[in-house]
Design a protein around this motif. Structure first.
Motif, PDB file in Angstrom:
ATOM      1  N   CYS A 122       0.854  -1.193   0.000  1.00 59.61           N
ATOM      2  CA  CYS A 122       0.000   0.000   0.000  1.00 59.61           C
ATOM      3  C   CYS A 122       0.885   1.237   0.000  1.00 59.61           C
ATOM      4  CB  CYS A 122      -0.919   0.010   1.217  1.00 59.61           C
ATOM      5  SG  CYS A 122      -1.895   1.525   1.404  1.00 59.61           S
ATOM      6  N   SER A 123       0.801   2.030  -1.056  1.00 59.49           N
ATOM      7  CA  SER A 123       1.549   3.286  -1.131  1.00 59.49           C
ATOM      8  C   SER A 123       0.566   4.441  -1.154  1.00 59.49           C
ATOM      9  CB  SER A 123       2.423   3.327  -2.385  1.00 59.49           C
ATOM     10  OG  SER A 123       3.053   4.592  -2.500  1.00 59.49           O
ATOM     11  N   ILE A 124       0.700   5.337  -0.222  1.00 59.57           N
ATOM     12  CA  ILE A 124      -0.200   6.478  -0.132  1.00 59.57           C
ATOM     13  C   ILE A 124       0.175   7.576  -1.117  1.00 59.57           C
ATOM     14  CG2 ILE A 124      -1.060   8.307   1.405  1.00 59.57           C
ATOM     15  CD1 ILE A 124      -2.187   5.520   1.960  1.00 59.57           C
ATOM     16  N   ASP A 125       1.464   7.652  -1.514  1.00 61.05           N
ATOM     17  CA  ASP A 125       1.862   8.780  -2.374  1.00 61.05           C
ATOM     18  C   ASP A 125       2.786   8.404  -3.533  1.00 61.05           C
ATOM     19  OD1 ASP A 125       4.270   8.266  -1.118  1.00 61.05           O
ATOM     20  OD2 ASP A 125       4.335  10.159  -0.019  1.00 61.05           O
ATOM     21  N   LEU A 126       3.109   7.130  -3.713  1.00 65.14           N
ATOM     22  CA  LEU A 126       4.024   6.658  -4.750  1.00 65.14           C
ATOM     23  C   LEU A 126       5.414   7.282  -4.658  1.00 65.14           C
ATOM     24  CD1 LEU A 126       1.793   6.520  -7.976  1.00 65.14           C
ATOM     25  CD2 LEU A 126       2.497   4.610  -6.517  1.00 65.14           C
ATOM     26  N   GLY A 127       5.636   8.104  -3.631  1.00 61.52           N
ATOM     27  CA  GLY A 127       6.930   8.752  -3.464  1.00 61.52           C
ATOM     28  C   GLY A 127       6.972  10.165  -3.987  1.00 61.52           C
ATOM     29  N   PHE A 128       5.947  10.616  -4.733  1.00 61.85           N
ATOM     30  CA  PHE A 128       5.992  11.967  -5.296  1.00 61.85           C
ATOM     31  C   PHE A 128       4.658  12.704  -5.235  1.00 61.85           C
ATOM     32  CE2 PHE A 128       4.904   9.174  -8.844  1.00 61.85           C
ATOM     33  CZ  PHE A 128       3.827   9.827  -9.424  1.00 61.85           C
ATOM     34  N   ALA A 129       3.545  12.019  -5.027  1.00 62.11           N
ATOM     35  CA  ALA A 129       2.251  12.684  -5.028  1.00 62.11           C
ATOM     36  C   ALA A 129       2.083  13.532  -3.772  1.00 62.11           C
ATOM     37  CB  ALA A 129       1.124  11.651  -5.104  1.00 62.11           C
ATOM     38  N   ASP A 130       1.568  14.734  -3.964  1.00 63.32           N
ATOM     39  CA  ASP A 130       1.304  15.603  -2.817  1.00 63.32           C
ATOM     40  C   ASP A 130      -0.127  16.128  -2.901  1.00 63.32           C
ATOM     41  OD1 ASP A 130       1.495  17.367  -4.906  1.00 63.32           O
ATOM     42  OD2 ASP A 130       3.317  18.349  -4.214  1.00 63.32           O
ATOM     43  N   HIS A 131      -0.476  16.995  -1.994  1.00 64.28           N
ATOM     44  CA  HIS A 131      -1.813  17.597  -1.982  1.00 64.28           C
ATOM     45  C   HIS A 131      -2.913  16.558  -1.834  1.00 64.28           C
ATOM     46  CE1 HIS A 131       0.454  21.034  -2.989  1.00 64.28           C
ATOM     47  NE2 HIS A 131       0.360  20.976  -4.307  1.00 64.28           N
ATOM     48  N   LEU A 172       9.596   6.616  -6.082  1.00 64.02           N
ATOM     49  CA  LEU A 172       9.478   6.871  -7.510  1.00 64.02           C
ATOM     50  C   LEU A 172       9.618   8.364  -7.795  1.00 64.02           C
ATOM     51  CD1 LEU A 172       6.427   4.652  -8.560  1.00 64.02           C
ATOM     52  CD2 LEU A 172       8.858   4.123  -8.787  1.00 64.02           C
ATOM     53  N   GLU A 173      10.274   8.691  -8.891  1.00 58.40           N
ATOM     54  CA  GLU A 173      10.289  10.061  -9.360  1.00 58.40           C
ATOM     55  C   GLU A 173       9.047  10.292 -10.221  1.00 58.40           C
ATOM     56  OE1 GLU A 173      13.856  11.142 -11.321  1.00 58.40           O
ATOM     57  OE2 GLU A 173      15.161  10.555  -9.658  1.00 58.40           O
ATOM     58  N   ASP A 174       8.502  11.488 -10.137  1.00 60.58           N
ATOM     59  CA  ASP A 174       7.301  11.814 -10.904  1.00 60.58           C
ATOM     60  C   ASP A 174       7.606  11.661 -12.398  1.00 60.58           C
ATOM     61  OD1 ASP A 174       5.022  12.836 -12.033  1.00 60.58           O
ATOM     62  OD2 ASP A 174       4.980  14.650 -10.792  1.00 60.58           O
ATOM     63  N   PRO A 175       6.901  10.755 -13.101  1.00 62.87           N
ATOM     64  CA  PRO A 175       7.164  10.560 -14.522  1.00 62.87           C
ATOM     65  C   PRO A 175       6.330  11.462 -15.428  1.00 62.87           C
ATOM     66  CG  PRO A 175       5.658   8.875 -13.767  1.00 62.87           C
ATOM     67  CD  PRO A 175       5.953   9.753 -12.569  1.00 62.87           C
ATOM     68  N   ARG A 176       5.894  12.601 -14.890  1.00 61.39           N
ATOM     69  CA  ARG A 176       5.027  13.471 -15.675  1.00 61.39           C
ATOM     70  C   ARG A 176       5.707  13.983 -16.940  1.00 61.39           C
ATOM     71  NH1 ARG A 176       2.606  18.635 -12.890  1.00 61.39           N
ATOM     72  NH2 ARG A 176       3.621  17.577 -11.169  1.00 61.39           N
TER      73      ARG A 176
END
Length: 477
Positions: free
Chosen positions: A263-272, A302-306
């Motif tokens: 279970c990952s709450i933010d994938l390492g980069f998600a905020d807000h 994870l780094e944001d892959p946007r």
């Protein structure tokens, strides 16, 4: 009295088999729902009443003779308006596209017809599916039935709304950066993005391997039934598996004992992230553990892959508008036109780098997770449904001072799994204090589609989604 428009595909076909239900009666119930709700929610580009009645009558005759076509014969279905349906225009939410009828059926549409489904009409989408909300220059705003001031989400906007309101049972969508899962989460229904290639597609999307075809429905069981139908081979798509699928409705109906879930709450980069959503996802994780799975909350890095998404998405937008005169671009959604302008400046080398090296690096990072876990769960969205008619949330929404102009900023949990082409489902996991749906995302390794559906189905059985109070939602008694 039985509410025919709210029955599952399995319940309908059981009723057809016994003679207690008729495909014509069910069609009538769905059309009554459309007549009642469509003026308020705007989910359809058009409704093919004549064709649907003809198909329902043919299905009724087959059931009476005992030569029905299978588990979806006579079940009402809809088609998203970027998927070719012979005899009808493929407008894709745009004023630029031709009104000329399509000359062929896309693979998934052909399979639905072959299965005896009753096709109701085409559902709304933002222009060329470029963003994750539900408005377009062609059809205007598609509204969320839970709160008509909120967006349905997109780009499979009308499909999710139709699913929620019983305006059909099976709904065909596409997902290039979250376009099935975003509206499923915002509307409180189930949306599944299969592994890339599980469902054949033709013509291939301008967004390339980002774009998946998949089902939206009120229940995991209906999603599984539809997936089995639309996953049948079609050799027009050279990227498809073109292998006969299993019966997903049957194989997904298993317990979770022994499964390992991260279970990952933010994938390492998600905020807000809205705290209510974090709480709902943690509660869902505890429920999965209660059902027999081993669930660990994990810290990913994870780094944001946007940037990968932006390269491929904007190059695809430029490709979509390439055949239209620049003077006509002023008729586009302004955000779509800006994305295409940026895409014109992206080099082929950058596209190839995004498709190869960067995609492989992200895939390797995620595959490492699946060495330790069978499945990954995350929030589906960091917020509940946005105000309608906006590409990004207003200042202060969900406690965030500034969201910026990039719509993907508020959908960080979707596009990583388009880039890596992994199977992912959004399943309802609760409601906010405002009464708006919250979605749980379940992700699996490549080709683990039945495992993803298995976990979603077990979770849904343990925590059934809330039923929309139509009168309370302002949709009338």
């Amino acid at each position: 009295m039985t509410d025919l428009a709210s029955l599952s595909a399995q319940a309908l076909t059981q009723g057809y088999r016994s003679g207690e239900l008729s495909p014509v009666e069910v069609l009538s119930a769905c059309l009554e729902r459309i007549d009642r709700f469509e003026p308020m929610v705007n989910a359809f580009v058009f409704v093919d009443r004549e064709g649907a009645l003809k198909a329902a009558r043919a299905s009724e005759r087959r059931w009476r003779r005992g030569d029905q076509k299978g588990p979806a014969d006579g079940v009402p279905a809809t088609i998203k308006d970027n998927i070719a349906w012979s005899g009808f225009p493929n407008r894709q939410g745009s004023l630029l596209t031709a009104k000329t009828p399509a000359a062929f059926d896309a693979p998934a549409v052909a399979r639905l017809k072959e299965a005896g489904c009753v096709l109701l009409g085409k559902t709304t989408m933002p222009e060329f599916g470029w963003k994750g909300v539900g408005d377009s220059p062609l059809t205007g705003i598609t509204r969320n039935p839970w709160d008509l001031s909120r967006t349905s989400g997109g780009s499979s906007a009308g499909a999710a709304v139709a699913a929620l309101l019983g305006m059909g049972v099976l709904h065909l969508g596409t997902d290039g950066a979250g376009s099935i899962r975003i509206p499923a989460s915002f509307c409180g229904v189930v949306g599944f993005k299969p592994s890339y290639g599980r469902v054949p597609s033709y013509p291939l999307s301008a967004m390339g391997g980002l774009a998946h075809v998949g089902p939206i429905a009120r229940s995991v069981s209906d999603v599984a039934t539809m997936l089995s139908v639309i996953s049948q081979p079609d050799h027009r798509d050279p990227t498809a598996w073109n292998l006969a699928p299993p019966d997903y409705e049957e194989v997904s109906n298993q317990e979770l004992s022994g499964l390992r879930i991260g279970c990952s709450i933010d994938l390492g980069f998600a905020d807000h992230l809205d705290p209510e959503i974090v709480s709902a996802v943690k509660h869902a994780a505890a429920e999965l553990a209660r059902l027999g799975a081993s669930v660990d909350e994990i810290d990913l890095a994870l780094e944001d892959p946007r940037d990968i998404l932006a390269t491929l998405w904007e190059a695809g937008a430029a490709l979509l508008l390439r055949n239209y005169a620049r003077g006509d671009w002023s008729r586009c959604d302004p955000g779509m036109a800006r994305a295409a302008e940026r895409g014109r400046e992206i080099s082929g080398a950058c596209v190839i780098e995004a498709l190869t090296r960067k995609r492989v690096e992200l895939s390797a990072s995620l595959s490492h997770i699946f060495e330790s876990y069978d499945l990954l769960i995350t929030p589906q969205m960091p917020t509940v449904a946005l105000p309608a008619g906006m590409d990004t949330p207003p200042r202060g929404f969900a406690g965030v001072d500034e969201w910026g102009e990039d719509w993907t900023r508020w959908s960080p949990f979707t596009y990583p799994f388009n880039i890596t082409q992994l199977p992912a489902v959004s399943v309802p996991c609760g409601h906010s204090s405002e009464g708006l749906p919250i979605g749980l995302q379940i992700v699996g390794p490549m080709r683990a589609d039945e495992l993803v559906l298995r976990a979603a189905r077990a979770f849904e059985a343990a925590m059934p989604p809330a039923v929309l109070d139509i009168a309370g939602a302002g949709l009338g008694a």
